[in-house]
Every structure is written in C-alpha cells, then in structure tokens.
Design an enzyme around this catalytic site. Structure first.
Site: not given
Ligand code: GLU
Length: 293
Positions: A233-234
C-alpha cells in the site's frame, strides 16, 4: 494464447500491479499472441479518467505494448444485460434483498466457499416478504456446485460456487459477470492476474460454462508484500512508478523478483522475452526488502 491486463482505474498502479502486468505481457508476447488492456471502470464512484491515463502511461513507460484500443467496461452494458437475460430466461437468477451486513452475520455460509460467500437467504424467498423500499440485487442460482480449476502457477484449485451477485442493487453489473463476458467476447484465452483472485476463479469458470462460453486458462501471480508481510500500500513507501522515478529501474527490480535477471542488471523487453519460462515463475509472494522500497 491471447492475454490481457484488466486494471480498475481507481488509483496509481503499484509495484505488484506492474509486476502482474509484466508477467501477463510476457505470457502473451512469448507465445506470439495479442495483449489487450481493459479498464474495469464499472464503479463510477471510484474510477476516474485521470487514474486511467496514469495507468496507461505507466504501462507505456515500461514498454508493455498492447493491441487495439483500450476497452472500457462502462461502455459494454448491453453485453452484460444480454448475459443476465440469458441466465434469467434459463431460470438461473433470483432477486436478493440482503444487505452486506446481513450476509456477514448469517450463520451458514456454504461449506468450503470463499469468505463472504452467500448463504442463500433469498433463494426461495416469497417476493411478498421482501423489505419495502430496498431495491434487490440479482443473484445466480448456482446450487453450491464445486468447480476445480487448473492454474498454471498454483496447480489444482477447488472451490464452491455460491449464489454470486450478477447485478448489484444499484443496477451495476457485478465484477464476476463482467469479467467472464468480456474475456470471452474479447477472445482472451489466458487470464494472468494477481492470486488474490484465485478464490473467485471457480465462480467465473462456472459462470462461463452455464453461459455456453469456453473458460480461458489461468495463471495467478503471487502478490507482492511489504517488508512487514502486508499487502502493498502507499504507506509502505515508494510503491508507484512515479515515486520510483525511473521505468528502467522498476523494470530491473521486477525482472529480478521474477528470477529473470540479476539484481541491478539492466534489462530490455526482448531479453526478458528470451529468458521467460512460465514453469520457472516464483510460486511464493515477493516480499520486498526494506532497501527495495
Ligand atoms: N479489475 C481487477 C482488479 O484490478 C482485475 C480483474 C481480473 O484481472 O480479472 O483487481
């Protein structure tokens, strides 16, 4: 074996998506086949043209060339309607008024079915007892069939097909229906995608068969995990091409993760095509090291 990459334009592609796209491209191109791109943009609330443009720009930067125009699910409603009509005429659909919460809280999901599988609450419901003011979704009357799939990376995968949603209660065709209709319509022969979708594959094979379509073959690519073992994820760091800055560096990183090059070695698409061997693909998730992210 014609192949495809079918992202949902809901954000930037991350290293895991890009790696899956690279593997899908290698499968198709090493067989001298077409590689198609389809935007799975049915959910208007989260899909945007800006995300689509950034995803296509990334594929282009990595030199993952595709054939023909990009296809958009949002423009193909008539095909999905026809497939749903066909199933309804065969007596294979029913309306369902259950909310997501009611399904999660229901006591009896079918044995061996994927998480969130439908327990059949509305299957034989008298419509007169339906809750007022709530539009129904439409479900497939699947009868809890077991379907075995042979996956090129994972081998045999066996699962229960539940009464999956064909049309959501806001009128949108459901993912499982659209993907089956599109792959058949576009002539996709081999589906290469992330292995988070392996549990949905028995559903899709079943759906293809009852629609009279030939299911494609499948290769589900293991996911990429962050150094702490979570789905990427980011917040894990530089996970997109824009954040990494260099397409050739990303291509090298992905190639090394697939066992197609030495760490840090510069690679061309042609050299990857020459080295690609589906039998040698890693069968475990790729866990990024802290220095790789
Ligand atoms: N659109 C799906 C996703 O982005 C992939 C669907 C598929 O490859 O079948 O996760």
């Amino acid at each position: 074996m014609d192949g495809r990459f079918a992202p949902s334009p809901t954000g930037s592609l991350h290293l895991g998506n890009l790696r899956t796209a690279l593997v899908a491209w290698l499968f198709a191109r090493s067989a001298g086949s077409r590689f198609l791109v389809r935007m799975e943009d049915l959910d208007e609330s989260v899909c945007t043209p800006e995300h689509e443009q950034s995803q296509l720009a990334d594929l282009d930067a990595l030199r993952l060339s595709w054939d023909g125009p990009v296809v958009h699910q949002s423009e193909r409603g008539a095909l999905y309607d026809a497939a749903i009509d066909q199933l309804t005429e065969a007596g294979l659909t029913y309306p369902c008024w259950c909310s997501r919460r009611e399904i999660l809280e229901a006591p009896s999901a079918p044995h061996g079915a994927p998480p969130g599988a439908y327990p059949g609450t509305c299957r034989d419901r008298d419509p007169a007892t339906a809750p007022e003011g709530r539009p129904p979704a439409l479900r497939l009357r699947a009868g809890e069939t077991r379907v075995a799939v042979i996956d090129r990376i994972h081998g045999e995968f066996d699962g229960v097909v539940d009464d999956l949603v064909l049309r959501r209660n806001d009128g949108t065709p459901a993912y499982n229906l659209a993907v089956v209709v599109d792959d058949a319509d576009q002539g996709v022969e081999e589906v290469v995608r992330g292995d988070d979708l392996l549990p949905s594959t028995p559903r899709q094979v079943h759906l293809a068969r009852i629609l009279g379509l030939t299911p494609p073959s499948y290769a589900h690519v293991p996911l990429v995990l962050s150094p702490d073992g979570e789905r990427l994820a980011k917040r894990h760091g530089a996970v997109t091409l824009a954040e990494r800055g260099s397409a050739s560096e990303v291509r090298s990183l992905l190639a090394a993760s697939l066992g197609l090059s030495r760490p840090g070695e510069g690679v061309t698409m042609n050299s990857l095509l020459e080295r690609f061997d589906p039998e040698q693909l890693p069968r475990q998730p790729w866990v990024l090291r802290p220095d790789e992210i």
